[in-house]
Design a protein around this motif. Structure first.
Motif, mmCIF file in Angstrom:
data_model
loop_
_atom_site.group_PDB
_atom_site.id
_atom_site.type_symbol
_atom_site.label_atom_id
_atom_site.label_comp_id
_atom_site.label_asym_id
_atom_site.label_seq_id
_atom_site.Cartn_x
_atom_site.Cartn_y
_atom_site.Cartn_z
ATOM 1 N N UNK A 27 0.814 -1.204 0.000
ATOM 2 C CA UNK A 27 0.000 0.000 0.000
ATOM 3 C C UNK A 27 0.858 1.268 0.000
ATOM 4 N N UNK A 28 1.897 1.301 0.787
ATOM 5 C CA UNK A 28 2.743 2.490 0.898
ATOM 6 C C UNK A 28 3.438 2.829 -0.420
ATOM 7 N N UNK A 29 3.577 1.849 -1.313
ATOM 8 C CA UNK A 29 4.269 2.038 -2.590
ATOM 9 C C UNK A 29 3.339 2.399 -3.752
ATOM 10 N N UNK A 30 2.031 2.499 -3.488
ATOM 11 C CA UNK A 30 1.087 2.830 -4.563
ATOM 12 C C UNK A 30 1.415 4.194 -5.158
ATOM 13 N N UNK A 31 1.329 4.269 -6.480
ATOM 14 C CA UNK A 31 1.665 5.503 -7.208
ATOM 15 C C UNK A 31 0.389 6.186 -7.681
ATOM 16 N N UNK A 32 0.525 7.450 -8.037
ATOM 17 C CA UNK A 32 -0.614 8.177 -8.593
ATOM 18 C C UNK A 32 -0.945 7.667 -9.988
ATOM 19 N N UNK A 33 -2.224 7.735 -10.321
ATOM 20 C CA UNK A 33 -2.660 7.463 -11.689
ATOM 21 C C UNK A 33 -2.329 8.705 -12.534
ATOM 22 N N UNK A 35 -0.050 29.515 -1.020
ATOM 23 C CA UNK A 35 1.184 28.734 -0.904
ATOM 24 C C UNK A 35 1.600 28.626 0.567
ATOM 25 N N UNK A 36 1.876 27.407 1.026
ATOM 26 C CA UNK A 36 2.254 27.214 2.434
ATOM 27 C C UNK A 36 3.710 27.578 2.708
ATOM 28 N N UNK A 37 4.004 27.845 3.987
ATOM 29 C CA UNK A 37 5.387 28.076 4.426
ATOM 30 C C UNK A 37 6.114 26.751 4.623
ATOM 31 N N UNK A 38 5.331 25.697 4.905
ATOM 32 C CA UNK A 38 5.899 24.384 5.204
ATOM 33 C C UNK A 38 4.871 23.316 4.866
ATOM 34 N N UNK A 39 5.371 22.139 4.477
ATOM 35 C CA UNK A 39 4.513 20.994 4.181
ATOM 36 C C UNK A 39 4.929 19.829 5.072
ATOM 37 N N UNK A 40 3.951 19.207 5.716
ATOM 38 C CA UNK A 40 4.142 17.922 6.386
ATOM 39 C C UNK A 40 3.481 16.893 5.482
ATOM 40 N N UNK A 99 8.553 23.567 -2.485
ATOM 41 C CA UNK A 99 8.082 23.915 -1.144
ATOM 42 C C UNK A 99 8.952 23.231 -0.098
ATOM 43 N N UNK A 100 9.239 23.903 1.002
ATOM 44 C CA UNK A 100 9.956 23.216 2.087
ATOM 45 C C UNK A 100 9.027 22.171 2.694
ATOM 46 N N UNK A 101 9.540 20.960 2.887
ATOM 47 C CA UNK A 101 8.680 19.900 3.426
ATOM 48 C C UNK A 101 9.453 19.003 4.373
ATOM 49 N N UNK A 102 8.658 18.315 5.190
ATOM 50 C CA UNK A 102 9.171 17.308 6.110
ATOM 51 C C UNK A 102 8.317 16.062 5.913
ATOM 52 N N UNK A 103 8.965 14.927 5.674
ATOM 53 C CA UNK A 103 8.247 13.659 5.605
ATOM 54 C C UNK A 103 8.010 13.198 7.039
ATOM 55 N N UNK A 104 6.741 12.979 7.375
ATOM 56 C CA UNK A 104 6.346 12.631 8.746
ATOM 57 C C UNK A 104 5.755 11.222 8.741
ATOM 58 N N UNK A 105 6.522 10.214 9.152
ATOM 59 C CA UNK A 105 6.027 8.837 9.132
ATOM 60 C C UNK A 105 4.693 8.645 9.855
ATOM 61 N N UNK A 106 4.459 9.387 10.912
ATOM 62 C CA UNK A 106 3.215 9.245 11.679
ATOM 63 C C UNK A 106 1.975 9.602 10.860
ATOM 64 N N UNK A 107 2.124 10.332 9.757
ATOM 65 C CA UNK A 107 0.967 10.708 8.943
ATOM 66 C C UNK A 107 0.474 9.589 8.030
ATOM 67 N N UNK A 115 -3.510 15.658 15.032
ATOM 68 C CA UNK A 115 -3.439 16.762 16.000
ATOM 69 C C UNK A 115 -2.096 16.760 16.733
ATOM 70 N N UNK A 116 -1.586 15.580 17.045
ATOM 71 C CA UNK A 116 -0.274 15.495 17.711
ATOM 72 C C UNK A 116 0.831 16.024 16.797
ATOM 73 N N UNK A 117 0.768 15.685 15.516
ATOM 74 C CA UNK A 117 1.751 16.187 14.556
ATOM 75 C C UNK A 117 1.618 17.708 14.425
ATOM 76 N N UNK A 118 0.392 18.194 14.356
ATOM 77 C CA UNK A 118 0.152 19.641 14.276
ATOM 78 C C UNK A 118 0.776 20.383 15.443
ATOM 79 N N UNK A 119 0.675 19.799 16.613
ATOM 80 C CA UNK A 119 1.185 20.471 17.811
ATOM 81 C C UNK A 119 2.700 20.653 17.771
#
Length: 171
Positions: free
Chosen positions: A20-26, A46-51, A73-81, A90-94
């Motif tokens: 599932x984690x490897x599924x690509x966009x159509x 446009x956002x200042x940051x992307x999670x 865009x500046x981004x952070x990959x967040x495994x918890x998402x 909400x925990x990630x947002x905090x």
């Protein structure tokens, strides 16, 4: 006032032989994500940051949004998402930096739909009804939050500023 952009990833291919984690966009999903990016540009959202979730489809959604936006865009990959519940969102947002005015989060249902519903206490009645009825791939909930910083986001009296789907972009 912080602004949260909750984006469900664009349409992904079924998980026939892939994890599932490897599924690509159509191809349609790629096109839709570019359109969302162009919308962000034209609406000055446009956002200042992307999670972003680490799933392939969310990372590809981000790439295509950047293409439509016309910039990286500046981004952070967040495994918890990855398939996060509303509580995890909400925990990630905090943990978002306090100097971020506009945060884009790219992830999955049902958690993103639940989080958007919990945070959207007010707004245009038609937009709220559409948000509560369906959170399709892709869609964007723009929520203005009342707290001074992100740490209290889950207690916010958020206002759904707009709810964007491909159908609304076509109008």
């Amino acid at each position: 006032m912080p602004r949260l952009l909750l984006l469900r990833h664009a349409e992904a291919a079924p998980s026939a032989s892939r994890r599932d984690i490897d599924r690509r966009l159509t191809p349609g999903g790629r096109s839709a994500a570019v359109r969302i990016g162009a919308y962000l540009r034209s609406a000055a959202l446009a956002p200042n940051l992307v999670f972003v979730s680490p799933a392939q489809r969310t990372l590809e959604t981000l790439q295509e949004i950047e293409r439509g936006l016309g910039r990286d865009l500046p981004y952070v990959t967040v495994p918890a998402l990855y398939h996060a519940s509303a509580e995890t969102i909400f925990a990630v947002l905090s943990e978002a930096p306090s100097n971020i005015d506009t945060l884009l989060m790219i992830g999955h249902n049902p958690g993103f739909a639940e989080a958007a519903n919990v945070l959207s206490k007010a707004g245009n009645k038609a937009d709220l009804a559409r948000l509560r009825a369906q959170f399709p791939a892709p869609c964007l909930a723009v929520i203005d939050l009342a707290p001074i910083d992100w740490s209290d986001a889950n207690h916010a009296r958020g206002r759904l500023e707009r709810f964007v789907t491909l159908a609304t972009l076509e109008k």
